[in-house]
Every structure is written in C-alpha cells, then in structure tokens.
Scaffold this motif. Structure first.
Motif, PDB file in Angstrom:
ATOM      1  N   GLU A  45      49.646  16.858-115.395  1.00  4.67           N
ATOM      2  CA  GLU A  45      49.036  17.172-113.956  1.00  4.67           C
ATOM      3  C   GLU A  45      47.701  18.007-113.413  1.00  4.67           C
ATOM      4  OE1 GLU A  45      50.604  15.490-111.168  1.00  4.67           O
ATOM      5  OE2 GLU A  45      51.470  14.118-112.276  1.00  4.67           O
ATOM      6  N   GLN A  46      47.671  18.926-114.007  1.00  4.53           N
ATOM      7  CA  GLN A  46      46.184  19.682-113.918  1.00  4.53           C
ATOM      8  C   GLN A  46      44.993  18.866-114.225  1.00  4.53           C
ATOM      9  OE1 GLN A  46      46.069  23.118-116.052  1.00  4.53           O
ATOM     10  NE2 GLN A  46      45.226  24.236-114.414  1.00  4.53           N
ATOM     11  N   SER A  47      45.290  18.007-115.507  1.00  6.73           N
ATOM     12  CA  SER A  47      44.104  17.105-115.684  1.00  6.73           C
ATOM     13  C   SER A  47      43.886  16.297-113.860  1.00  6.73           C
ATOM     14  CB  SER A  47      44.018  16.612-117.390  1.00  6.73           C
ATOM     15  OG  SER A  47      45.527  15.882-116.482  1.00  6.73           O
ATOM     16  N   LYS A  48      44.402  16.099-114.377  1.00  5.87           N
ATOM     17  CA  LYS A  48      44.125  15.265-112.838  1.00  5.87           C
ATOM     18  C   LYS A  48      43.434  15.620-111.796  1.00  5.87           C
ATOM     19  CE  LYS A  48      48.880  12.570-113.367  1.00  5.87           C
ATOM     20  NZ  LYS A  48      49.810  12.133-112.673  1.00  5.87           N
ATOM     21  N   SER A  49      43.344  16.823-111.872  1.00  7.60           N
ATOM     22  CA  SER A  49      42.672  17.574-110.315  1.00  7.60           C
ATOM     23  C   SER A  49      41.313  17.766-110.905  1.00  7.60           C
ATOM     24  CB  SER A  49      42.740  18.473-109.972  1.00  7.60           C
ATOM     25  OG  SER A  49      43.608  19.257-110.004  1.00  7.60           O
ATOM     26  N   ARG A  50      40.446  17.490-112.490  1.00  8.52           N
ATOM     27  CA  ARG A  50      39.631  17.927-112.928  1.00  8.52           C
ATOM     28  C   ARG A  50      38.384  17.349-111.872  1.00  8.52           C
ATOM     29  NH1 ARG A  50      41.642  21.048-115.965  1.00  8.52           N
ATOM     30  NH2 ARG A  50      42.293  20.453-117.779  1.00  8.52           N
TER      31      ARG A  50
ATOM     32  N   GLN B 135      43.203   6.113-110.551  1.00  8.30           N
ATOM     33  CA  GLN B 135      43.430   5.983-109.551  1.00  8.30           C
ATOM     34  C   GLN B 135      45.249   6.024-109.409  1.00  8.30           C
ATOM     35  OE1 GLN B 135      40.886   2.631-107.353  1.00  8.30           O
ATOM     36  NE2 GLN B 135      39.494   4.235-106.891  1.00  8.30           N
ATOM     37  N   ARG B 136      46.028   4.790-109.353  1.00 11.53           N
ATOM     38  CA  ARG B 136      47.006   4.892-109.618  1.00 11.53           C
ATOM     39  C   ARG B 136      47.929   5.789-110.214  1.00 11.53           C
ATOM     40  NH1 ARG B 136      51.344   3.857-112.682  1.00 11.53           N
ATOM     41  NH2 ARG B 136      50.749   3.060-114.704  1.00 11.53           N
ATOM     42  N   CYS B 137      47.234   6.854-111.231  1.00  6.66           N
ATOM     43  CA  CYS B 137      47.652   7.914-111.817  1.00  6.66           C
ATOM     44  C   CYS B 137      47.375   8.970-111.173  1.00  6.66           C
ATOM     45  CB  CYS B 137      47.406   7.994-113.846  1.00  6.66           C
ATOM     46  SG  CYS B 137      48.355   7.058-114.181  1.00  6.66           S
ATOM     47  N   GLY B 138      47.248   8.722-109.796  1.00  6.67           N
ATOM     48  CA  GLY B 138      47.164  10.656-109.391  1.00  6.67           C
ATOM     49  C   GLY B 138      46.119  10.864-109.541  1.00  6.67           C
ATOM     50  N   VAL B 139      44.543  10.639-110.687  1.00  5.40           N
ATOM     51  CA  VAL B 139      43.485  11.293-110.750  1.00  5.40           C
ATOM     52  C   VAL B 139      43.045  11.131-109.613  1.00  5.40           C
ATOM     53  CG1 VAL B 139      41.623  11.512-112.468  1.00  5.40           C
ATOM     54  CG2 VAL B 139      43.614  10.219-113.017  1.00  5.40           C
ATOM     55  N   ILE B 140      42.671  12.524-108.861  1.00  8.90           N
ATOM     56  CA  ILE B 140      41.512  12.539-108.401  1.00  8.90           C
ATOM     57  C   ILE B 140      39.707  11.707-108.966  1.00  8.90           C
ATOM     58  CG2 ILE B 140      40.043  14.701-107.032  1.00  8.90           C
ATOM     59  CD1 ILE B 140      42.268  15.956-107.408  1.00  8.90           C
ATOM     60  N   LEU B 141      39.449  11.060-107.505  1.00 10.11           N
ATOM     61  CA  LEU B 141      38.205  10.374-108.438  1.00 10.11           C
ATOM     62  C   LEU B 141      37.216  10.912-107.069  1.00 10.11           C
ATOM     63  CD1 LEU B 141      39.816   6.806-109.500  1.00 10.11           C
ATOM     64  CD2 LEU B 141      38.404   8.818-110.926  1.00 10.11           C
ATOM     65  N   GLU B 142      37.119  11.134-106.402  1.00 10.00           N
ATOM     66  CA  GLU B 142      36.183  11.840-105.876  1.00 10.00           C
ATOM     67  C   GLU B 142      35.011  13.277-105.234  1.00 10.00           C
ATOM     68  OE1 GLU B 142      39.010  12.330-101.964  1.00 10.00           O
ATOM     69  OE2 GLU B 142      37.764  10.279-102.288  1.00 10.00           O
ATOM     70  N   GLU B 143      34.596  13.741-105.028  1.00 11.33           N
ATOM     71  CA  GLU B 143      34.444  15.719-104.731  1.00 11.33           C
ATOM     72  C   GLU B 143      35.082  16.109-104.156  1.00 11.33           C
ATOM     73  OE1 GLU B 143      30.520  17.404-105.763  1.00 11.33           O
ATOM     74  OE2 GLU B 143      31.768  16.037-107.003  1.00 11.33           O
ATOM     75  N   ARG B 144      35.363  17.479-104.533  1.00  4.71           N
ATOM     76  CA  ARG B 144      36.046  17.682-103.531  1.00  4.71           C
ATOM     77  C   ARG B 144      35.164  19.032-102.603  1.00  4.71           C
ATOM     78  NH1 ARG B 144      39.986  18.075-108.225  1.00  4.71           N
ATOM     79  NH2 ARG B 144      38.799  20.079-108.034  1.00  4.71           N
ATOM     80  N   SER B 145      35.605  19.996-101.506  1.00  5.44           N
ATOM     81  CA  SER B 145      34.773  20.800-100.749  1.00  5.44           C
ATOM     82  C   SER B 145      33.793  21.668-101.171  1.00  5.44           C
ATOM     83  CB  SER B 145      35.437  20.320 -99.259  1.00  5.44           C
ATOM     84  OG  SER B 145      36.361  21.192 -99.429  1.00  5.44           O
ATOM     85  N   GLU B 146      35.578  21.812-101.854  1.00  5.11           N
ATOM     86  CA  GLU B 146      35.362  23.355-102.609  1.00  5.11           C
ATOM     87  C   GLU B 146      33.955  23.323-104.125  1.00  5.11           C
ATOM     88  OE1 GLU B 146      38.967  22.294-104.768  1.00  5.11           O
ATOM     89  OE2 GLU B 146      38.141  22.134-102.545  1.00  5.11           O
ATOM     90  N   GLU B 147      34.246  21.673-104.575  1.00  6.12           N
ATOM     91  CA  GLU B 147      32.714  21.871-105.453  1.00  6.12           C
ATOM     92  C   GLU B 147      31.736  21.158-105.212  1.00  6.12           C
ATOM     93  OE1 GLU B 147      34.196  18.020-107.135  1.00  6.12           O
ATOM     94  OE2 GLU B 147      36.031  19.073-108.100  1.00  6.12           O
TER      95      GLU B 147
END
Length: 185
Positions: A13-18, A89-101
């Motif tokens: 789960e943690q790796s999905k939000s790299r 995407q289906r697995c929930g991996v974040i595929l965009e730049e988050r504001s904190e990045e």
C-alpha cells in the motif's frame, strides 16, 4: 505469519503512493534518468498528460533533447505500456504529481543551467544529499560525463576512468569543500 502478511500488505500500500517522478523513472523509459523524470513530472503533472505530449512539447523542456522526446512518445505509443499504465491505475498507484511534491522550489539559482556529475565518496554529505543540494540550487544531476557536463563533484575515491574522461574533455573537477564554499558564497 499473520504479522508478516500484514507487513507485506502495508508495504505494498505504501509503495502505491511513491512520488510521481520515481514512478516515471521506474517504468523504464529509455534515456529517462532520475533528473529527466523529475522534469517531466513537474511539467506534465500526470501520466495521462505526459502520454499525450508531442515530440515538440517534450523538446521545449530543459534537458529533453530529440532522443529522449522520441523515446517518451514511443513508450506511450506501445500497447503493452498502455496496458501497464491502465493496470497501475486499476491497482491504485498514484500516477500524478501531488501538491507536496511540487513545493520543493529551488533555494537559489547558484547552479542554474549547470549539469553536474557526482563521483566518489564524501565526508560532509551523502551522495543523495548532494543530489538534493544540486537540485535545490537550480542545477541538474547527470549520471555520466559528456561534453555538456559543467563540472564533476569529485569525492575521495573517484574512479580513474571518470577522472580520465573529465580531463580529456576539459571538465573541471570540483572538490567537496570547493562545492560547499560555492553554495555558501
């Protein structure tokens, strides 16, 4: 056994939000290194926008030349890569730049436009810390020495082949102390 399974699931789960840039680097687009991946992530903000980018749009970015632009366009044109992105995407991996990045704006422009290779071991900071310092001051980390390299940040046990190539191309070798003095001036 249950604790090990829970730890594994938490790790997945943690790796999905790299960070998005790390994902771009990790998917293996030819010629896209860590620095280029960061440039692409900051500019396009999402995998969908990057996948639609044209050769011309890509080459307008700093450090993206014709070879890299061609490979990015080619990567996203392949059906197997489109399927990979859809599966991520289906697995929930974040595929965009988050504001904190995107808030890691440069601290200064002392190294703006400079392409720097790091080689050897250091005493005052780790290699990763030096990479961060270079980026925070507007510079670009590059992995290999070329005619476009501005200088080599040279550690104590720099490899002889890198030293020889730098000297052959007339690329300055800068010590750790010289580099830090330059940043602090």
């Amino acid at each position: 056994k249950e604790k090990s399974i829970n730890n594994l699931l938490a790790s997945i789960e943690q790796s999905k939000s790299r960070p998005f840039a790390r994902l771009l680097y990790g998917i293996g687009i030819r010629y896209v290194g860590e620095g280029t991946a960061k440039t692409l992530a900051r500019h396009f903000q999402s995998i969908d926008r990057l996948a639609q980018a044209t050769d011309y749009e890509l080459q307008a970015l700093p450090d993206v030349g014709p070879k890299i632009a061609e490979q990015v366009v080619y990567y996203f044109s392949l059906e197997r890569n489109q399927q990979l992105i859809a599966e991520l995407q289906r697995c929930g991996v974040i595929l965009e730049e988050r504001s904190e990045e995107t808030t890691d704006a440069p601290q200064s422009n002392r190294l703006e436009g400079e392409r720097i290779v790091i080689s050897g071991s250091f005493t005052q900071h780790s290699r990763d810390e030096y990479k961060q310092l270079i980026e925070q001051h507007g510079g670009v980390n590059v992995g290999s020495i070329s005619g476009r390299t501005t200088f080599v940040l040279m550690g104590s046990d720099m490899g002889p082949s890198k030293r020889a190539k730098a000297e052959q191309l007339g690329i300055p070798l800068v010590t750790e102390e010289e580099f830090l003095a330059r940043l602090n001036s």
